[in-house]
Design a protein around this motif. Structure first.
Motif, short mmCIF file in Angstrom:
data_model
loop_
_atom_site.label_atom_id
_atom_site.label_comp_id
_atom_site.label_asym_id
_atom_site.label_seq_id
_atom_site.Cartn_x
_atom_site.Cartn_y
_atom_site.Cartn_z
N PHE A 83 19.25 -33.24 -24.76
CA PHE A 83 20.29 -32.37 -24.99
C PHE A 83 20.10 -31.30 -25.23
N ASN A 154 23.74 -43.66 -32.27
CA ASN A 154 24.80 -42.75 -32.15
C ASN A 154 24.50 -41.38 -31.70
N ASP A 156 25.26 -39.74 -28.88
CA ASP A 156 26.62 -39.33 -28.05
C ASP A 156 27.32 -38.66 -29.23
N VAL A 157 27.37 -39.20 -30.71
CA VAL A 157 28.42 -38.48 -31.61
C VAL A 157 27.45 -37.49 -32.06
N CYS A 159 25.10 -35.45 -30.55
CA CYS A 159 25.33 -34.38 -29.58
C CYS A 159 26.85 -33.92 -29.76
N GLN A 160 27.65 -34.43 -29.71
CA GLN A 160 29.29 -33.89 -29.99
C GLN A 160 29.47 -33.03 -31.19
N ASP A 161 28.72 -33.69 -32.33
CA ASP A 161 29.01 -32.80 -33.57
C ASP A 161 28.08 -31.54 -33.24
N LEU A 163 27.64 -29.93 -30.59
CA LEU A 163 28.36 -28.96 -29.55
C LEU A 163 29.77 -28.36 -30.43
N ASN A 164 30.40 -29.31 -31.14
CA ASN A 164 31.53 -28.96 -32.00
C ASN A 164 31.15 -27.81 -32.97
N GLU A 167 30.43 -24.41 -30.65
CA GLU A 167 31.63 -23.98 -29.62
C GLU A 167 31.87 -22.55 -29.77
#
Length: 171
Positions: A83, A154, A156-157, A159-161, A163-164, A167
């Motif tokens: 990632f 987790n 994906d969670v 990575c999304q955190d 990314l958020n 942003e």
């Protein structure tokens, strides 16, 4: 012989986050900067300007950081290769910040990402993490902490955190 400064050169020193910066100054002002040394290009003087981030530079920890880069944990390696390495913003691994070596550092966002093993959940580890986080926060850095379990289960969670949070700095 000093050459004339180009017209488009800004002669005001800038706040920056590096240890040594080159600035254009008028030659007779060189007396005001006792630590200035003369360079041959454009009459530039290289001046050591100590700014905020210099407090975070600790060359004594660099060999340890290099060793940690070569011997990352399984979870750090997974997060890095799958990632963080692919992000369009620079991410530093095992970065020296003051008296600490952080797992990952995103300079543009002043973000520190820590992957915590089981020792961080003991009383002594939590206390050390709190002191470390306070030090980093005092220097304007944000710390995101994830456990090894989070990265393993987790992913994906996590990575999304990240990314958020990133942003606003992503193209």
């Amino acid at each position: 012989m000093l050459k004339k400064l180009p017209q488009n050169v800004d002669t005001e020193p800038k706040t920056c986050y590096s240890k040594t910066v080159s600035i254009f100054i008028i030659p007779y002002m060189g007396k005001l900067y006792p630590n200035a040394t003369r360079c041959c290009f454009w009459g530039v003087f290289r001046v050591n300007i100590y700014v905020k981030m210099n407090e975070l530079f600790n060359p004594k920890l660099t060999p340890n950081a290099q060793k940690l880069r070569r011997n990352m944990t399984k979870e750090e390696r997974h997060l890095w290769y799958v990632f963080l390495r692919t992000l369009p913003v620079p991410v530093k691994r095992q970065k020296v910040l003051g008296r600490y070596i952080v797992d990952f550092y995103v300079p543009c966002a002043k973000l520190v990402i820590e992957i915590d093993g089981t020792q961080h959940f003991e009383v002594e580890g939590e206390l050390k993490d709190k002191i470390r986080d306070e030090f980093l926060n005092e220097h304007g850095l944000t710390v995101l902490r994830y456990s090894n379990y989070d990265v393993n289960v987790n992913f994906d969670v996590v990575c999304q955190d990240i990314l958020n949070y990133l942003e606003p700095w992503l193209p």
